[in-house]
Design a protein around this motif. Sequence first.
Motif, PDB file in Angstrom:
ATOM      1  N   GLU A  38      39.177   9.180 -13.228  1.00 30.03           N
ATOM      2  CA  GLU A  38      40.172   9.947 -12.464  1.00 30.03           C
ATOM      3  C   GLU A  38      40.134   9.671 -10.966  1.00 30.03           C
ATOM      4  OE1 GLU A  38      40.277  13.977 -15.241  1.00 30.03           O
ATOM      5  OE2 GLU A  38      39.710  14.148 -13.136  1.00 30.03           O
ATOM      6  N   ILE A  39      39.080   9.055 -10.480  1.00 30.29           N
ATOM      7  CA  ILE A  39      38.889   8.899  -9.050  1.00 30.29           C
ATOM      8  C   ILE A  39      39.637   7.670  -8.532  1.00 30.29           C
ATOM      9  CG2 ILE A  39      37.194   8.767  -7.185  1.00 30.29           C
ATOM     10  CD1 ILE A  39      37.057  11.298  -8.997  1.00 30.29           C
ATOM     11  N   THR A  40      40.479   7.893  -7.528  1.00 31.42           N
ATOM     12  CA  THR A  40      41.239   6.816  -6.894  1.00 31.42           C
ATOM     13  C   THR A  40      41.055   6.901  -5.380  1.00 31.42           C
ATOM     14  OG1 THR A  40      43.265   8.115  -6.605  1.00 31.42           O
ATOM     15  CG2 THR A  40      42.991   6.990  -8.734  1.00 31.42           C
ATOM     16  N   GLU A  41      41.820   6.101  -4.666  1.00 34.17           N
ATOM     17  CA  GLU A  41      41.780   6.114  -3.208  1.00 34.17           C
ATOM     18  C   GLU A  41      42.443   7.367  -2.637  1.00 34.17           C
ATOM     19  OE1 GLU A  41      42.874   3.501  -5.052  1.00 34.17           O
ATOM     20  OE2 GLU A  41      41.175   2.159  -4.762  1.00 34.17           O
ATOM     21  N   THR A  42      43.058   8.142  -3.486  1.00 36.14           N
ATOM     22  CA  THR A  42      43.654   9.417  -3.092  1.00 36.14           C
ATOM     23  C   THR A  42      42.684  10.526  -3.507  1.00 36.14           C
ATOM     24  OG1 THR A  42      45.867   8.531  -3.447  1.00 36.14           O
ATOM     25  CG2 THR A  42      45.649  10.925  -3.379  1.00 36.14           C
ATOM     26  N   ASP A  76      35.301   0.459  -0.012  1.00 40.23           N
ATOM     27  CA  ASP A  76      34.305  -0.468  -0.575  1.00 40.23           C
ATOM     28  C   ASP A  76      34.123  -0.285  -2.085  1.00 40.23           C
ATOM     29  OD1 ASP A  76      32.863   1.893  -0.788  1.00 40.23           O
ATOM     30  OD2 ASP A  76      31.217   1.250   0.519  1.00 40.23           O
ATOM     31  N   GLY A  77      34.921   0.609  -2.693  1.00 38.59           N
ATOM     32  CA  GLY A  77      34.874   0.823  -4.139  1.00 38.59           C
ATOM     33  C   GLY A  77      33.897   1.890  -4.593  1.00 38.59           C
ATOM     34  N   THR A  78      33.083   2.421  -3.677  1.00 40.20           N
ATOM     35  CA  THR A  78      32.143   3.480  -4.054  1.00 40.20           C
ATOM     36  C   THR A  78      32.882   4.814  -4.144  1.00 40.20           C
ATOM     37  OG1 THR A  78      31.533   3.912  -1.755  1.00 40.20           O
ATOM     38  CG2 THR A  78      30.174   2.327  -2.989  1.00 40.20           C
ATOM     39  N   ILE A  79      32.351   5.690  -4.979  1.00 36.80           N
ATOM     40  CA  ILE A  79      32.937   7.019  -5.125  1.00 36.80           C
ATOM     41  C   ILE A  79      32.190   7.968  -4.203  1.00 36.80           C
ATOM     42  CG2 ILE A  79      33.322   8.949  -6.692  1.00 36.80           C
ATOM     43  CD1 ILE A  79      33.745   6.864  -8.903  1.00 36.80           C
ATOM     44  N   ARG A  80      32.939   8.713  -3.417  1.00 34.58           N
ATOM     45  CA  ARG A  80      32.369   9.653  -2.461  1.00 34.58           C
ATOM     46  C   ARG A  80      32.733  11.073  -2.882  1.00 34.58           C
ATOM     47  NH1 ARG A  80      31.871   6.430   2.331  1.00 34.58           N
ATOM     48  NH2 ARG A  80      31.585   4.308   1.586  1.00 34.58           N
ATOM     49  N   THR A  81      31.787  11.993  -2.724  1.00 33.99           N
ATOM     50  CA  THR A  81      32.019  13.394  -3.068  1.00 33.99           C
ATOM     51  C   THR A  81      31.556  14.289  -1.929  1.00 33.99           C
ATOM     52  OG1 THR A  81      29.890  13.498  -4.195  1.00 33.99           O
ATOM     53  CG2 THR A  81      31.831  13.084  -5.582  1.00 33.99           C
ATOM     54  N   ALA A  82      32.216  15.436  -1.819  1.00 35.46           N
ATOM     55  CA  ALA A  82      31.853  16.423  -0.805  1.00 35.46           C
ATOM     56  C   ALA A  82      32.382  17.781  -1.239  1.00 35.46           C
ATOM     57  CB  ALA A  82      32.447  16.047   0.559  1.00 35.46           C
ATOM     58  N   PHE A 105      39.710  13.198   9.246  1.00 34.55           N
ATOM     59  CA  PHE A 105      38.483  12.606   8.740  1.00 34.55           C
ATOM     60  C   PHE A 105      38.825  11.485   7.769  1.00 34.55           C
ATOM     61  CE2 PHE A 105      34.457  12.710   6.403  1.00 34.55           C
ATOM     62  CZ  PHE A 105      33.567  12.755   7.469  1.00 34.55           C
ATOM     63  N   LYS A 106      38.378  10.259   8.037  1.00 36.43           N
ATOM     64  CA  LYS A 106      38.668   9.102   7.185  1.00 36.43           C
ATOM     65  C   LYS A 106      37.937   9.194   5.844  1.00 36.43           C
ATOM     66  CE  LYS A 106      39.401   6.020  11.047  1.00 36.43           C
ATOM     67  NZ  LYS A 106      38.910   4.862  11.788  1.00 36.43           N
ATOM     68  N   MET A 107      38.593   8.701   4.798  1.00 31.16           N
ATOM     69  CA  MET A 107      38.012   8.736   3.453  1.00 31.16           C
ATOM     70  C   MET A 107      36.679   7.991   3.395  1.00 31.16           C
ATOM     71  SD  MET A 107      40.154  10.537   1.840  1.00 31.16           S
ATOM     72  CE  MET A 107      41.859  11.007   1.896  1.00 31.16           C
ATOM     73  N   ASP A 108      36.569   6.879   4.138  1.00 33.39           N
ATOM     74  CA  ASP A 108      35.334   6.089   4.120  1.00 33.39           C
ATOM     75  C   ASP A 108      34.157   6.824   4.748  1.00 33.39           C
ATOM     76  OD1 ASP A 108      36.553   4.030   2.797  1.00 33.39           O
ATOM     77  OD2 ASP A 108      36.704   2.704   4.543  1.00 33.39           O
ATOM     78  N   ASP A 109      34.412   7.896   5.478  1.00 34.59           N
ATOM     79  CA  ASP A 109      33.335   8.659   6.112  1.00 34.59           C
ATOM     80  C   ASP A 109      32.826   9.814   5.251  1.00 34.59           C
ATOM     81  OD1 ASP A 109      33.335   7.039   8.355  1.00 34.59           O
ATOM     82  OD2 ASP A 109      34.851   8.254   9.375  1.00 34.59           O
ATOM     83  N   ILE A 110      33.502  10.080   4.133  1.00 29.37           N
ATOM     84  CA  ILE A 110      33.058  11.148   3.238  1.00 29.37           C
ATOM     85  C   ILE A 110      31.710  10.764   2.643  1.00 29.37           C
ATOM     86  CG2 ILE A 110      33.544  12.367   1.068  1.00 29.37           C
ATOM     87  CD1 ILE A 110      36.512  12.023   1.769  1.00 29.37           C
ATOM     88  N   GLN A 111      30.808  11.713   2.604  1.00 32.12           N
ATOM     89  CA  GLN A 111      29.461  11.570   2.040  1.00 32.12           C
ATOM     90  C   GLN A 111      28.589  10.653   2.895  1.00 32.12           C
ATOM     91  OE1 GLN A 111      29.206  10.898  -2.310  1.00 32.12           O
ATOM     92  NE2 GLN A 111      27.360   9.747  -1.904  1.00 32.12           N
ATOM     93  N   VAL A 112      29.046  10.316   4.092  1.00 34.09           N
ATOM     94  CA  VAL A 112      28.268   9.494   5.006  1.00 34.09           C
ATOM     95  C   VAL A 112      27.842  10.345   6.196  1.00 34.09           C
ATOM     96  CG1 VAL A 112      28.304   7.490   6.535  1.00 34.09           C
ATOM     97  CG2 VAL A 112      29.436   7.373   4.311  1.00 34.09           C
TER      98      VAL A 112
END
Length: 179
Positions: free
Chosen positions: A68-72, A94-100, A131-138
């Motif tokens: 279910e996880i996409t770039e959205t 980068d294709g990794t899944i981020r969660t918060a 907040f950019k998607m690539d910064d989630i969980q970082v």
Amino acid sequence: MNNNKNKGKGSAGKNSNLLLGIVAVIVIGVAALTFFNGNKAGNTADGSKASVVAATDENGNLVIPVSEITETATFYSYDELDTYMEVLAVKASDGTIRTAFNTCQVCYASGRGYYIQDGDVLVCQNCKNRFKMDDIQVAKGGCNPVPIFDEWKEETDTTITIPKDLFVEAEGIFKSWKN
């Protein structure tokens, strides 16, 4: 001309029309619910936020299908405790899944410190920080979604499982939510 062919069928015809009307209303209602609950952006057509009801296992752990996880961003509701909570999940560039947790580390106490997606960024509904998607969980600390780091969840090829204990610990940051 004989008008007696339909004699006695007047109420049956009216009842079938009423039944067809009820069925049409139900079909339209189900279609609307499917649209709003299945909206992967987490935002409805009018810009308000919608969330997906996430599955939980027998222990109350949140289970998210990786498929279910996409770039959205997808917003998953969690209501196994006394406080309603949400997790957001997104696939980074980068294709990794981020969660918060869908609450802001700074603004959570305001009751409006949650995020909605606007294009390729998340926007805090209290301070309007983007907040950019690539910064989630970082990023940790500051005005950003509360990260759920890899060591706090179990990820397989098919699922991401976030333990109920983590929600118990995080319950306080959702107490003021006015979503």
